[in-house]
Write an enzyme that holds these catalytic residues in place. Structure first.
Site, PDB file in Angstrom:
ATOM      1  CG  HIS A 121      -1.779   1.190   1.360  1.00 27.29           C
ATOM      2  ND1 HIS A 121      -3.132   1.171   1.121  1.00 27.29           N
ATOM      3  CD2 HIS A 121      -1.496   2.477   1.719  1.00 27.29           C
ATOM      4  CE1 HIS A 121      -3.635   2.380   1.313  1.00 27.29           C
ATOM      5  NE2 HIS A 121      -2.648   3.188   1.690  1.00 27.29           N
ATOM      6  CD  GLU A 122       1.724   3.327   3.750  1.00 30.04           C
ATOM      7  OE1 GLU A 122       1.906   4.453   3.237  1.00 30.04           O
ATOM      8  OE2 GLU A 122       0.691   3.041   4.376  1.00 30.04           O
TER       9      GLU A 122
END
Length: 925
Positions: A156-157
């Protein structure tokens, strides 16, 4: 000049696709190499953390591989281990990897308990982020229920960091008016809307309530997902759901949700943005079922090893350059280089000379010994490679060149500079370059680029203090922030007759140790006074007459408050610099880090100035931040930087102050300096979270199981001991090319990204931040409407135009407010979309703004607190938004009382969709 111009073109070509960030990441085939994960020096030693980092990356690699259709995986990762941790034989020495260049930082939560994964993201849609921030608790798997598996968090990051996508949730506006849906993507994610309230040690769950005035669910309502479901998207909404393994695509993207992805990326899906990235364009899918296992290198930070390599060729005799070199070098040796560092010195002209072997700096006597070796005479040619090769020899006499640093200062051209490029690459050393004057070799940028060093420049305009600023920026990239030198002030003035140079410097409680006032002059020694906040006067400067400089070292810790300095002199140029260090090794000082968004720009491409003001990881908002950009001829342009969430600034109040720079004067190098002042309006803020969604709870087998409340930072805690401050930061140098002799007006107004709307009686009121003529520096507006939101992105010009005859534009960066009466009746259930373009005096048009979405939802008069239409736990299947024949707010023949706005980002035109939405509530079977 011909050589400089030719090399300028070469450097531009090499840098054009590279941002100004410090990342070393390379995509080799389908694998990401040179990914740097750094453990912060303040993290307590825990050997399990190193193994857990490796497990996290391995898990993330497989997840990333599948999510990108077998396109990307993690191939080679370096883990930086603090110098203070136990040493082991298997640990290697770092090469170009430093804490400052880390892509992923494992840090102590600030404040304690604030274990929130996030990515620092300054740029526009598609621009790479700065760094990922995780905490040990996240890496060790202690937040599985709240954020999901560590590997999925990292992916996600990574999408923020590498591809510049944004969140597909919105904590500030979690629901929107289309059936009070959750701001999610994809729309197929199932769950319930509930309120979780705690008081007096007990907690309860209840149905969401609808605001009778607006028809929207109250802000305490939250979406709680089902633990088991089959939806595969999206990673940028809830990667924590087991079934979620994909990014939202054009087919399943929720374009109406008022989330940052829609706002910033024209309602494009995250996968569309990823497909437009250089990574995607330069790769093809693999065929293997699983990616290769990542290769890990464990590297432990060592003491700093640095060599000054200083030009003393004949050209250094002009323009007072040799003396200015001595002044800046003395400041560096006295104040900037940290205690315990190993430092040596090499000078060069046509050949190189060792002035000092490596000395570990522990005492003032050792610092002064190095100062005594600085060059005093200039002559001969310029052989940059001789200086570098000799520096490598000095280092090898005691250490490996891996991870060592060289500060290279030169003012001349060297046609043979490229002859040592291969040796430099193989050395593993980091080369920071300082280009002095207009003729410094353009190959310096390539040396810094290939080694990850800092690029700085200084003109012959001594008043701008550029050389001092360049050396002041060379603190260690690995040491704790509390050990680094911090520049509080850097100013200069040219007096035309006998006069005073007066000023103030603000010391806050986070700095004050090892404080130094440095005064320099060009003709004769001035009278010098410094006064502390208590009125005590200091005159005992140490004077270096031959170097035309004097310095005052403040004993112990400088008193908090306003310090005053006064310099009296006859006609000449005076400069003053103030540096200090953290007052307390356990308290992070307020810092300013500045940079441009790119290393180079080819006219008419604009550039963006960024200044990040923080205390540790906490943003400092409300500061006065100014950029000073100096061109090669010494001329300075001043820009006020803004943290207003408009123009170049992506997020409001995130501590990142931004502004477009378009005032190009000439081809060549430009340097950046930023000043930040904190006053009565300045405050700490909670970190702006561009990161994984905190799951409030789960629905399992029909039962709601809540997680602990998300950690928050109280305002009282933020403002405790907040004081005024002053800081100065060097942002390095950059190159601009292809500027014509007469610069035309080619810069349009910037895109409006903060359009909002509401309805007052029968009028629609719009607000936004005024863009500038040239990006963010004056214009008329085109406001349009359309019946179909899908048409907005494709055909703005064909949409219905709002009459803006009465709209008089305000100054750039001020708030615009425009009210108009639409020519139609808006009925209950109607959704209205509006968007804007700005046009400047040269008839240049901005991109289409974000779209402001307004909906008229009239709640039932009988049940103003009806549960959400998405709530499968609702005790009633009745439609709370469907007007009954007896409903006094029925649109038949009555006036419209309320329209509620939510902002949906899309780069398209304004639309008006007139329809009544019937929300049918279903019982969960």
């Amino acid at each position: 000049l011909s050589l400089f111009s030719d090399m300028l073109i070469l450097i531009l070509t090499l840098f054009l696709l590279r941002g100004a960030g410090a990342s070393l990441i390379k995509l080799n085939g389908n694998g990401y190499e040179d990914v740097v994960i750094a453990i912060d020096p303040n993290v307590p030693e825990d050997e399990k953390l190193i193994q857990q980092i490796q497990d996290m990356v391995t898990e993330a690699s497989t997840y990333l591989y599948g999510a990108t259709e077998k396109r990307f995986y993690f191939k080679a990762v370096s883990i930086l281990i603090p110098e203070t941790w136990q040493k082991k034989n298997e640990y290697e020495e770092p090469k170009l990897e430093t804490y400052k260049k880390a892509d992923i930082v494992i840090e102590v939560p600030n404040p304690p308990g604030f274990d929130v994964p996030r990515t620092d993201q300054f740029g526009q849609c598609g621009d790479k982020g700065e760094r990922i921030r995780l905490t040990p608790a996240i890496v060790l798997g202690e937040k599985l229920n709240e954020y999901g598996p560590q590997g999925k968090i990292l992916v996600h990051e990574w999408a923020h960091l590498r591809w510049g996508v944004f969140e597909e949730y919105n904590e500030e506006e979690p629901f929107y008016q289309q059936k009070s849906k959750s701001s999610k993507c994809s729309d197929g994610i199932t769950g319930t809307n509930k309120v979780y309230a705690c008081s007096g040690g007990s907690c309860s769950i209840r149905n969401c309530r609808t605001d009778p005035k607006t028809g929207k669910l109250n802000k305490d309502c939250m979406f709680i997902p089902d633990k088991v479901q089959g939806e595969k998207a999206s990673i940028m909404f809830m990667q924590s759901i087991d079934s979620v393994v994909e990014f939202c695509t054009e087919k399943n993207h929720n374009t109406l949700a008022p989330n940052p992805q829609n706002k910033m990326c024209n309602s494009r899906s995250t996968w569309e943005v990823i497909q437009n990235s250089e990574d995607y364009k330069n790769s093809i899918p693999m065929t293997e079922a699983k990616p290769p296992h990542p290769i890990f290198s464990l590297k432990q930070i060592r003491e700093r090893v640095l060599i000054l390599v200083l030009d003393k060729s004949g050209s250094m005799a002009g323009g007072d350059r040799l003396n200015r070199l001595n002044q800046a070098s003395q400041l560096f040796l006295l104040q900037i280089i940290e205690k315990g560092s190993w430092t040596g010195m090499v000078t060069f002209d046509s050949s190189a000379t060792i002035q000092s072997a490596l000395i570990q700096i522990e005492t003032d006597a050792q610092r002064n010994s190095l100062i005594s070796r600085l060059p005093t005479a200039a002559g001969g040619g310029t052989s940059i490679c001789s200086g570098l090769r000799t520096a490598f020899t000095v280092i090898k006499n005691k250490f490996s060149t891996d991870g060592s640093e060289i500060v290279l200062l030169t003012d001349g051209e060297d046609s043979t500079i490229s002859s040592c490029f291969d040796e430099v690459k193989q050395s593993g050393a980091i080369i920071h370059t300082v280009a002095l004057g207009p003729s410094a070799d353009p190959g310096l940028e390539e040396l810094a680029k290939m080694t990850g060093g800092m690029k700085t420049s200084a003109t012959d305009n001594a008043q701008n203090n550029g050389l001092i600023d360049a050396f002041s920026a060379l603190s260690s990239e690995n040491g704790a922030i509390t050990q680094r030198s911090i520049q509080l002030d850097s100013k200069g003035v040219t007096l035309t007759n006998e006069d005073w140079m007066n000023g103030t410097v603000i010391f806050d409680s986070t700095v004050g140790k090892d404080t130094l006032f440095l005064v320099m002059w060009t003709a004769q020694q001035p009278e010098m006074f410094v006064m502390d906040p208590s009125g005590n006067i200091y005159k005992n400067f140490a004077v270096e007459t031959s170097s035309q400089m004097a310095y005052l070292q403040i004993p112990n810790t400088a008193q908090v408050g306003i310090w005053t300095y006064s310099l009296k002199s006859s006609a000449q140029t005076l400069t003053l610099t103030v540096t200090s260090r953290a007052a307390n090794p356990n308290v992070s000082p307020i810092t300013v880090d500045s940079r441009m968004n790119k290393d180079t720009s080819s006219f008419p491409s604009p550039m963006i100035v960024y200044a990040e003001v923080r205390q540790g990881s906490l943003p400092i908002i409300g500061a006065d931040v100014t950029a000073l950009i100096e061109s090669a001829d010494g001329t300075t342009v001043t820009l006020e930087l803004l943290d207003n969430g408009a123009g170049a600034d992506v997020f409001k109040n995130d501590g990142v102050y931004s502004r477009y720079f378009t005032a190009y004067k000439e081809n060549g190098r430009y340097s950046l300096k930023v000043r930040a002042l904190g006053g009565t309006n300045t405050q700490r803020s909670r970190p702006k979270v561009n990161g994984a969604f905190y799951i409030p709870g789960w629905v399992e087998n029909g039962e709601i199981k809540m997680n602990p409340p998300k950690p928050e930072i109280s305002e009282d805690e933020n403002q405790a001991n907040m004081q005024s401050f002053s800081r100065t930061s060097s942002g390095g140098s950059f190159i601009v090319s292809n500027i014509p002799t007469t610069v035309p007006d080619v810069f349009p107004p910037n895109r409006i990204i903060d359009l909002e709307a509401n309805v007052e009686d029968d009028h629609i009121n719009l607000t936004w931040t005024a863009p500038g003529d040239d990006f963010d520096t004056g214009r008329e507006y085109i406001i349009k409407m359309s019946k179909d939101i899908l048409t907005l992105r494709e055909n703005f010009d064909a949409a219905l135009q709002v009459n803006t005859t009465d709209l008089i534009p305000n100054d750039a960066n001020s708030k615009e407010d425009f009210m108009f009466k639409p020519d139609f009746l808006i009925e209950n259930g109607t959704t209205v979309f509006l968007a804007i373009k700005a046009v400047d005096k040269a008839n240049l048009t901005s991109p289409i703004s974000n779209i402001a979405q307004a909906s008229l939802i009239i709640p039932s008069a009988e049940d103003p607190f009806s549960p959400s239409a998405e709530d499968p736990f609702s005790p009633s299947a009745e439609d709370p938004f469907s007007p009954s024949p007896e409903d006094p707010f029925s649109p038949s023949g009555t006036s419209i009382s309320t329209i509620v706005l939510s902002v949906v980002g899309t780069v398209a035109a304004v639309a008006i969709i007139v329809s009544v939405t019937v929300c049918v509530m279903k019982k969960k079977r």
